[in-house]
Motif scaffolding. Structure first.
Motif, PDB file in Angstrom:
ATOM      1  N   TYR A 550      80.833  16.740  42.340  1.00  0.00           N
ATOM      2  CA  TYR A 550      81.348  17.850  41.539  1.00  0.00           C
ATOM      3  C   TYR A 550      80.529  19.133  41.696  1.00  0.00           C
ATOM      4  N   ILE A 551      79.296  19.021  42.195  1.00  0.00           N
ATOM      5  CA  ILE A 551      78.463  20.204  42.343  1.00  0.00           C
ATOM      6  C   ILE A 551      79.057  21.193  43.354  1.00  0.00           C
ATOM      7  N   LYS A 558      81.209  21.920  37.891  1.00  0.00           N
ATOM      8  CA  LYS A 558      79.779  21.821  38.210  1.00  0.00           C
ATOM      9  C   LYS A 558      78.937  21.556  36.966  1.00  0.00           C
ATOM     10  N   CYS A 561      77.086  18.437  36.148  1.00  0.00           N
ATOM     11  CA  CYS A 561      75.966  17.980  36.971  1.00  0.00           C
ATOM     12  C   CYS A 561      74.647  18.621  36.540  1.00  0.00           C
ATOM     13  N   ALA A 564      73.443  21.910  38.285  1.00  0.00           N
ATOM     14  CA  ALA A 564      74.039  23.209  37.959  1.00  0.00           C
ATOM     15  C   ALA A 564      73.156  24.009  37.010  1.00  0.00           C
TER      16      ALA A 564
END
Length: 614
Positions: A550-551, A558, A561, A564
């Motif tokens: 997801y980053i 983001k 995470c 982030a």
């Protein structure tokens, strides 16, 4: 050609005769179904308003025969070898089929038993087939008929997806005042008093000639043309009349470049916004008033209400000034709105948003034009329009997160009354009135706490996530916009995706029943926007394995995470300055969905707060 091939027939037919157990195919060049929300809303509103203007509680069913007829226009078919193909009129006939499917579903809820089905499909040798047959649309029609909804598949064409959306528009547009004793009367009236002219050609050549003649050389005067004729006839000088005629023609061409009937929508919106005073009460048997009459015969309404419009029947000068000032001013404002609907413009951004998720255009356009004064500067016009659009957006988002509908039929009286409340207001007064209306709304963003995705609200959920995602990124100094996520011009489209995989077995420590898991999985806190295909590539993985991916995604994704929150000063500044409860999630359990849902509520409260002065 044979005598039969040369033959052309035209006949007056009611809707029952046109559709009852009849079979039509759709010619290849008529294949696309392209009607939008405003077309469907106009059709449903026109039909129901025409009926309500005739119906009176206490009538006997037989009396429907004496109600006024409603003319729905011509359609052209080519008849060859016993098969009939629609050459012109497919949009209306397909829309009527969708409307009839809705009415058939509604009557089951109301406990009625009118015979509507034969107008939708016919049965032969125990096999059913739809009366208007396009092979690729059959699954959609079957789902709408059986379940009242259809979720388009990736393989569906644009017409099929459009039909599913227009059905939902019909659900929203149908008036509550007909869901009672008046309903069977309306069905009778629709079947036998709605009239079309069927034109049959027995050769393709003749059918196409008729089609071209009707579309290129039609001579019927529109309400806009009749209004022009009336106004110009009152001019005192021929040269001024000619100049006004040239100006009018240029304006109509400009409007019709947007949509074929945009000129009529312009007059309806303008006249309602600035001059209409009375509204038909929301009960069956009430008579049409200013707002309804302008919607059906605005040219006649102007002629009958010269004083309201500020026209002196004995002064040609007043008619000249009407064209030179009011007409040109509101035309320019109206085209501002039309352009802002198509292209995201920072000064009119909320117009763009409500075109994707807003109230019916018959309500929103009069509202946006209502506070305008002919001496307003262009900047003032833009500011007023955007303020009203911002109010409308906040209104519909609040209603939607609380699972409240905002169909034209349910809010028309409220919104038309609001038109009068904000008519001619200064910008400061306008903001004050609309902010007060938002404060008084019953629906708040507490509804977000329980909000979830279901079969009927995917489009809104995508709208909501697109607005939130773009807003968060903009607050962090990024250049993305709502259009980036809702309707990108290039690249993969974004889709609403679940953070949890559809694996009940992984969550049995928190859920005893699978239906409880499924319900929680559809909560807003478990949803994000990802490019099409992205989630499919790792969507079935456990959260701990897929969340590092997801980053690479948008900032709202983001934020799940830990990475982030490192070396990202713009994001951490956004978090602290706006006091938003962002936090990373190493795992994603039931409590994490709740935490995420709380974050989404806080973002909503920031975007759609009630104070329109800020």
């Amino acid at each position: 050609m044979s005598k039969l091939e040369n033959k052309i027939e035209a006949r007056h037919r009611n809707l029952f005769d046109v559709l009852n157990e009849q079979k039509y195919t759709v010619d290849y060049f008529q294949r696309e179904y392209s009607w939008g929300e405003k077309h469907i809303e106009e059709l449903v509103t026109d039909l129901t308003s025409a009926f309500l203007n005739e119906y009176a509680p206490g009538d006997k069913r037989k009396e429907v025969e004496n109600y006024n007829n409603y003319y729905l226009g011509p359609f052209v078919v080519s008849s060859k070898d016993g098969k009939r193909s629609i050459i012109d009129g497919q949009q209306r006939l397909t829309s009527l089929t969708l409307f009839l499917i809705y009415l058939n579903n509604l009557q089951k809820e109301l406990g009625e038993s009118q015979k509507i089905e034969p107008l939708i499909f016919s049965e032969k040798y125990d096999e059913k087939s739809f009366n208007i047959t396009v092979e690729e649309r059959i699954p959609c029609l079957e789902a709408l008929f059986n379940y009242g909804s259809y979720s388009p598949a990736e393989t569906d064409d644009e017409s099929t997806a459009n039909m599913a959306e227009r059905y939902q528009d019909i659900v929203e547009a149908f008036p509550e005042e007909l869901k009672n004793d008046a309903f069977p009367f309306f069905i009778d009236w629709l079947k036998y008093n709605v009239i079309m002219v069927e034109i049959i050609a027995y050769s393709d050549e003749n059918a196409y000639t008729i089609f071209e003649t009707m579309n290129d050389r039609g001579l019927n005067l529109t309400p806009s043309e009749m209004l022009k004729g009336f106004i110009l006839s009152r001019f005192d000088h021929a040269d001024k009349r000619q100049k006004a005629n040239d100006l009018w023609k240029k304006a109509m061409m400009e409007l019709k470049a947007f949509e074929k009937d945009e000129d009529q929508r312009f007059f309806q919106s303008w006249l309602r916004a600035q001059y209409a005073d009375t509204i038909r009460p929301g009960k069956a048997g009430s008579k049409n008033e200013d707002f309804e009459k302008i919607g059906t015969r605005f040219h006649s309404w102007v002629r009958d209400n010269l004083n309201k419009v500020g026209l002196d029947p004995d002064s040609g000068t007043s008619f000249e000034q009407f064209i030179q000032h009011e007409f040109q001013f509101f035309l320019k404002a109206y085209t501002h709105i039309l352009k802002a609907e198509k292209v995201l413009n920072a000064r009119l951004e909320h117009v763009y948003y409500i075109h994707r998720w807003g109230i019916a255009p018959t309500l929103s356009f009069p509202l946006m034009l209502a506070p305008l004064n002919v001496d307003d500067s262009d900047d003032m016009v833009v500011a007023k329009i955007n303020t009203v659009a911002r109010y409308i957006e906040t209104f519909v988002v609040r209603r939607s997160v609380n699972f409240r509908k905002f169909s034209a039929s349910s809010i028309r009286y409220t919104m038309y009354s609001l038109v009068k409340d904000i008519r001619g207001k200064s910008l400061d007064d306008l903001k004050q009135v609309l902010s007060k209306k938002l404060v008084e709304m019953q629906e708040s963003f507490e509804g977000v706490d329980e909000f979830r995705l279901h079969g009927q609200n995917y489009r809104f959920v995508k709208f909501l996530l697109s607005r939130m995602t773009a807003w968060v990124e903009q607050q962090a100094g990024m250049s993305t916009s709502f259009a980036t996520y809702y309707q990108p011009e290039k690249g993969k489209p974004f889709e609403v995706e679940h953070i949890w995989a559809d694996k009940f077995s992984r969550h049995q420590d928190e859920f005893e029943q699978e239906h409880e898991f499924n319900s929680y999985r559809n909560r807003l806190g478990d949803l994000v926007l990802l490019p099409r295909g992205t989630n499919q590539s790792y969507g079935d993985l456990p959260y701990e394995q897929k969340h590092p991916h997801y980053i690479k995604e948008n900032l709202l994704v983001k934020s799940l995470c830990p990475l982030a929150y490192q070396n990202n000063p713009n994001f951490t500044r956004l978090q602290s300055e706006l006091n938003l409860p962002f936090k990373p999630h190493e795992a994603f359990k039931k409590q994490d969905v709740d935490t995420r849902q709380h974050l989404y509520r806080a973002i909503c409260e920031r975007i759609w707060h009630h104070d329109l002065n800020s």
